[in-house]
Scaffold this active site. Sequence first.
Site, PDB file in Angstrom:
ATOM      1  N   ASP A  58      94.681  76.394  66.227  1.00 56.27           N
ATOM      2  CA  ASP A  58      95.994  77.024  66.367  1.00 56.27           C
ATOM      3  C   ASP A  58      97.154  76.046  66.233  1.00 56.27           C
ATOM      4  OD1 ASP A  58      95.764  75.586  68.673  1.00 56.27           O
ATOM      5  OD2 ASP A  58      96.044  77.269  70.028  1.00 56.27           O
TER       6      ASP A  58
ATOM      7  N   TYR B 230      98.621  65.713  65.635  1.00 60.44           N
ATOM      8  CA  TYR B 230      97.448  64.872  65.897  1.00 60.44           C
ATOM      9  C   TYR B 230      97.418  63.594  65.066  1.00 60.44           C
ATOM     10  CZ  TYR B 230      95.490  68.302  69.003  1.00 60.44           C
ATOM     11  OH  TYR B 230      95.287  69.126  70.079  1.00 60.44           O
TER      12      TYR B 230
END
Length: 441
Positions: free
Chosen positions: A173, A264
Amino acid sequence: MKRKENVITIAGAGSARVPALLGNLIEYKERFPLKKIIMFDIDNERMGQMEAYDRLVLKTYYPEVEVIFTTDPDVAYKDIDFVFCQMRVGKGEMRSFDEKIPLKYGLVGQETCGPGGFAYGMRSLQGMKEMVEKVRSYSKDTWILNYTNPAAIVALGLDRMFPEDKRILNLCDQPYSLLKSYAKILEVPQETLIPKYFGLNHFGWFTGLKGTDGKDYFDKLRFYLRDHDFKPFNAEQRDKSWLDTYVRVNKYMNYFDEYIPTTYLQYYMFPTEIVQESDPKFTRADEAKVGREKEVFETCKLAENKKDMSGIKMLTNSVFGKLMVEVAESIAYDLNNSFVVMVKNNGIIPNFPQDAIIEVDGTIGKDGARGNYFGEISTFYKGLMENQYAYELLTVEAFMEKNYTKALQALTLNRTVIEPNKAKLVLDDLMEKNREYWHLD
Ligand code: G6P
Ligand code: MN
């Protein structure tokens, strides 16, 4: 015409994310109607902490749905249309070790990236393998929607272990979450934004953003992020560690502002700074436990011995829940709606390994996910991705062959590690702590 009703199993119903997922299922009941929900977890005690709430919220807002709680996989996986899976093998306790052990060696401590992600990957691969085998012993048609992390490794591993299986879809997500923030920044509804995106899961970039109004929003967003702090508009990502994470998107863009990285990427770009800022006694596992988890458990406690929802707020509106339900809806009614998806490359990026699992913009329908053609990628991105893909592949091979050397190679390739001596120290320590879950020869 009323849509056909579905039977779903929530695997990992002891997850603190599940009550909000039920809220999303309630909100989407016209779009994705249910006949039956099977709540399954091997940890009855944890699932039990939320059971009273789960039952009450469904009885109140979804009285027509049949609800079953079980710890028996044979009950969970029989005669169902979808498994919504977010298992966490080893639970929060092992997440905490995944995050803390690498920090002992001055390495990034994160649940999906670096050595922690490696250890979690080994646990998840075993759990997911057993789950898929069980589901398939009943039916080849059940859709397995997997949210179990590290999704990049799980997706690649399941592809290698079940190459013929066309009904496993791995989900993340974070692109969806980032789009939510972009929409707020640009002051347009999220549904009107069409992204262009490429990479590996938790390792990718937005390269374009158009509106359904025909406008190109990408440069506006890029320039905004060069000049303003990036703040999360996803309410679930406002803890301190998430705020720091979002701001590092700005930092990355001081150097490379052509594309917008996923959050990330910070672990691979700024590992030294992240390690310095980490508290080895209090990592994200702890922050999530005293924050989100505590709040969910407290709300659920209020429902015990209650006959109605008065005074109890309905947990809902999670990005994760919305994505899961919208994906299931898109499959069930063959809508071919747009999502950022994980798929086998197969020509989408011609100059990248064809059997890699990549993450790109695409669509989802009755046959699963389809990625849109992207085209060749340039040297910088290709180099980064090839390195990361080699790490992922060696991790999966280490798991399948119980091969210690491949694990050491994997960690040495990982940009958060690099030095084989550190790779060995952290691998041996992780292997010791994961004795119950995996071992390499
Ligand atoms: C994002 C990622 C997920 C990850 C989650 C962690 O949503 O896409 O893969 O599980 O963040 O969130 P947490 O709040 O548990 O640190
Ligand atoms: Mn994710």
